[in-house]
Design a protein around this motif. Structure first.
Motif, PDB file in Angstrom:
ATOM      1  N   LYS A 120      -3.953 -13.591  -5.241  1.00  0.00           N
ATOM      2  CA  LYS A 120      -3.285 -15.054  -5.477  1.00  0.00           C
ATOM      3  C   LYS A 120      -4.406 -15.813  -5.888  1.00  0.00           C
ATOM      4  N   ALA A 121      -5.865 -15.640  -5.735  1.00  0.00           N
ATOM      5  CA  ALA A 121      -6.734 -16.514  -6.036  1.00  0.00           C
ATOM      6  C   ALA A 121      -7.776 -15.937  -7.069  1.00  0.00           C
ATOM      7  N   PHE A 172       4.803 -13.906  -5.312  1.00  0.00           N
ATOM      8  CA  PHE A 172       5.108 -12.494  -5.636  1.00  0.00           C
ATOM      9  C   PHE A 172       3.929 -11.669  -5.503  1.00  0.00           C
ATOM     10  N   LEU A 173       2.592 -11.962  -5.645  1.00  0.00           N
ATOM     11  CA  LEU A 173       1.460 -11.212  -5.434  1.00  0.00           C
ATOM     12  C   LEU A 173       1.074 -11.058  -3.971  1.00  0.00           C
ATOM     13  N   LEU A 233      -4.665  -4.510   2.058  1.00  0.00           N
ATOM     14  CA  LEU A 233      -5.103  -5.383   2.995  1.00  0.00           C
ATOM     15  C   LEU A 233      -3.959  -6.571   3.484  1.00  0.00           C
ATOM     16  N   ASN A 234      -3.309  -6.512   2.292  1.00  0.00           N
ATOM     17  CA  ASN A 234      -2.343  -7.611   2.541  1.00  0.00           C
ATOM     18  C   ASN A 234      -0.986  -7.053   3.051  1.00  0.00           C
ATOM     19  N   ASP A 235      -1.099  -5.849   3.449  1.00  0.00           N
ATOM     20  CA  ASP A 235       0.235  -5.127   3.938  1.00  0.00           C
ATOM     21  C   ASP A 235       1.477  -5.162   3.160  1.00  0.00           C
ATOM     22  N   PRO A 236       1.223  -4.894   1.777  1.00  0.00           N
ATOM     23  CA  PRO A 236       1.958  -5.208   0.667  1.00  0.00           C
ATOM     24  C   PRO A 236       3.483  -4.524   1.040  1.00  0.00           C
ATOM     25  N   PHE A 240       4.933  -5.319 -14.444  1.00  0.00           N
ATOM     26  CA  PHE A 240       5.406  -5.523 -12.899  1.00  0.00           C
ATOM     27  C   PHE A 240       4.420  -6.471 -12.164  1.00  0.00           C
ATOM     28  N   VAL A 241       3.192  -6.361 -12.464  1.00  0.00           N
ATOM     29  CA  VAL A 241       2.270  -7.163 -11.533  1.00  0.00           C
ATOM     30  C   VAL A 241       1.761  -8.621 -12.379  1.00  0.00           C
TER      31      VAL A 241
END
Lengths: 290, 402
Positions: free
Chosen positions: B217-218, A72-73, A148-151, A47-48
């Motif tokens: 991402k990075a 996607f990430l 953190l990235n409000d996924p 999935f990831v």
């Protein structure tokens, strides 16, 4: 948000770790339940994007994640099994680093990190080194970094492993708090982690999907198959040998066994209400006897 | 990317233990340089003589441009001394007031080793270089008649490089002589790099962060490149720190920076050098090449570390790999196997072996001085390592999770 797993298969040395896995997830908490080696981590890694499946697709809102590329990430937040992180980093610095990795602008990241530390009750520990944190605190740092990235999708791989009961409860509550308007996929083999918080449970065994439903529906599915049987010192050995037992308790009346059986195991057996642990044992514990 | 680099630096390099190791090794390096001076310099006290003051007094007179007057004056001192001591019957008294050092033999050795021999070498070098040019020109005619283009071009290059070579000044070269033959600091730098760099990728696996990185991402190729770049920056900083210590310590302990502007071939071991730059320029060139060589070795260490989950095995393997490189270097150093010599990235670390002789390698039929392909081979090794690291890191994490 909708995630669809379509015919996902993965083999290692000719053995299926995951076989034709199909599932559909919408906002809510999903407990991915299975014994060790059932294929939970393989599914999460596919999935990831860490692993490539041999066959099948993962779709987000009907779009293949492969076509989304690295974008996607930004939809996912991930917390792995047994995270150690960097012992020489302070909590806040670690979150800043994760912001850089997730390509979150500095001011936005700073604000979000502080908010999350507040939510996970680690504001006071923000200047502490990660190496000085307890396992539970480190796990809370872990969920903060995942958020953190409000996924749209939060993926947690056995996040309560090694936590004491109090931290486990605290962590469960955090997951519920973070589940609003997002998909939370929580892989575990500890039934109590998901029994009261999961909207749906995905039962995996030997890489195959056994069942996917709400915990209540799953429990209803085995109603009439869980029994309370009282044994004596003389009969206990015989019962242990032949019955599937999810619990055993000794008191003054004798030895009380929680038995999972399609039919009434003995004349005095009393039918009782099943729980998720019974469901897990019923479906995945074939052939397991004491 | 800059932020990523800064975090990588903090993560792996800004540690007390690393700073402590660098400082301790720096002290060790200075001690070693002092011991080099103590054991090899003709002017050090432990060589049994006390020539230092006398040397600089005489240097005032004989140093600088070599003139007939200086040579005559030197020979007027040395000639009688040489005669007196030739049959070993001169007085062995150590308090002879008619001598410079108190002893006739001591005087003879003092002048012979410190002035006569080096000045003779400097004076005669012009004629030696002329002989090389003459021989090369004769070879030109010979190989042209044979139609051997490769040898023709080679001899043309030799003639071109040796023509006009002359050592016009007599200078104190002991400091540079020892400095350019000093390898201990490079060995220390390699050990530091090994100790530090092994952890750059291994620590991510030990903390299970490698998996988490791949979900950001990075965290993939960008982070791998950031790690390689910060490792390279670290190696360069450590190298330059040690090269600086080397130069400062040598010039302070030997007490001189004389000969900085003299040509490289003023050092006897470099009489056949392929380059005609000054000693000062050579120091810079040599330091840059040493750094490049250690960078390549560091990339090898990084590559080895990507294959393991803990630091012990890659450290041992890297150590043995380094010994392997050193062994190969020693094995082919003085031999005619130029290709085997320059294939080894360690050749850049002890680069005097590339410069002290004029050796050629055929590159598409064209003779190229050996240090050029040595550098190209090292660059190729480095590129290969970087590519392998980028490919292997993801593959290993995926396999491990599988």
């Amino acid at each position: 948000m909708k995630v669809t797993f379509k015919d996902i298969s993965k083999q290692y040395k000719g053995k299926y770790a995951l076989e034709n896995f199909n599932s559909e997830l919408e906002n809510g908490i999903y407990g991915l339940l299975g014994a060790n080696g059932a294929g939970k981590t393989t599914l999460i890694n596919i999935f990831v994007g860490i692993l490539k499946s041999d066959k099948g697709q993962v779709l987000i809102n009907d779009v293949d994640v492969r076509s989304l590329g690295i974008e996607f990430l930004s939809h996912i937040g991930y917390l792995q099994q047994y995270p150690q992180f960097y012992k020489n980093f302070k909590v806040m610095d670690f979150l800043r680093y994760m912001c850089v990795l997730k390509d979150i602008p500095k001011e936005q990241g700073e604000k979000r990190a502080k908010e999350l530390l507040e939510i996970v009750n680690l504001s006071d520990a923000s200047t502490k080194k990660i190496g000085a944190l307890s396992g539970g605190m480190r796990q809370r740092v872990g969920i903060a970094q995942a958020m953190l990235n409000d996924p749209d999708i939060l993926i947690l791989d056995e996040p309560t492993a090694g936590l004491d009961p109090q931290e486990r409860i605290r962590f469960r509550n955090l997951i519920t708090k973070f589940s609003e308007n997002r998909i939370v996929l929580l892989a575990t083999h500890i039934v109590s982690d998901i029994e009261y918080i999961a909207n749906q449970v995905i039962l995996l065994k030997d890489g195959q999907l056994l069942k996917q439903d709400s915990p209540q529906a799953l429990a209803r599915g085995i109603e009439g198959k869980v029994w309370n049987v009282t044994a004596t010192e003389n009969t206990i050995e015989e019962k242990l040998k032949h019955l599937k037992i999810s619990n055993m308790m000794r008191n003054q009346d004798g030895i009380h066994l929680r038995v999972i059986n399609d039919e009434k195991p003995d004349a005095h057996a009393v039918n009782i209400q099943p729980n998720l642990e019974d469901v897990f044992l019923y479906y995945s514990g074939d052939g397991e006897r004491w | 990317m800059v932020k990523l680099l800064l975090f990588e630096c903090r993560k792996h390099f800004l540690k007390k233990s690393i700073v402590t190791v660098i400082l301790l090794f720096s002290v060790l390096n200075v001690v070693k340089i002092y011991s080099v001076y103590d054991q090899t310099s003709l002017l050090s006290k432990s060589t049994g003589s006390d020539w230092n003051d006398l040397y600089w007094e005489m240097y005032e007179e004989f140093g600088g441009t070599i003139t007939k007057e200086k040579i005559d004056k030197l020979m007027s001192i040395y000639g009688p001394l040489d005669k007196q001591t030739a049959d070993k019957t001169a007085s062995t008294a150590i308090d002879n007031p008619n001598t410079y050092t108190g002893n006739v033999y001591n005087d003879t050795y003092f002048f012979r080793w410190n002035f006569v021999n080096p000045m003779e070498y400097a004076y005669m070098y012009r004629s030696y270089a002329n002989d090389v040019v003459t021989a090369a020109k004769e070879n030109l005619t010979f190989f042209e008649s044979l139609g051997n283009q490769y040898e023709y071009k080679k001899n043309a290059a030799i003639a071109d490089r040796y023509i006009g070579r002359v050592i016009s000044d007599f200078s104190y070269t002991e400091m540079y002589e020892n400095y350019i033959h000093y390898d201990f600091s490079a060995f220390l730098v390699i050990l530091i790099c090994m100790y530090v760099l092994i952890n750059v990728f291994v620590s991510e696996k030990e903390t299970e962060m490698d998996v988490l990185l791949l979900t950001t991402k990075a965290g993939g190729t960008k982070t791998v490149i950031a790690k390689i770049m910060t490792s390279a920056i670290f190696v360069c900083i450590v190298c330059f720190w040690f090269w600086l210590i080397d130069f400062a310590a040598f010039s302070t302990i030997f007490g001189s920076l004389e000969a900085t502007s003299s040509p490289l071939y003023v050092i006897e071991n470099f009489a056949n050098s392929s380059i005609g730059i000054s000693l000062g320029e050579y120091v810079v060139l040599s330091d840059l090449l040493k750094t490049a060589g250690i960078l390549v070795l560091s990339l090898v260490f990084l590559l080895i570390s990507t294959l393991f989950k803990n630091a012990l095995f890659p450290f041992i393997i890297s150590l043995f790999t380094t010994f392997g490189f050193i062994y190969m270097q020693e094995l082919y150093m003085g031999s005619g196997h130029i290709l085997l010599k320059i294939l080894n990235p360690f050749a850049l670390v002890v680069n005097r072996e590339l410069f002290r002789k004029t050796e050629f390698v055929s590159l598409f039929g064209y003779p190229v001085i050996s240090y050029v392909p040595a550098f190209l081979f090292a660059a190729a090794w480095g590129t290969l390592c970087i590519l392998s690291i980028v490919i292997l890191i993801r593959k290993n994490t995926v396999n491990r999770k599988g």
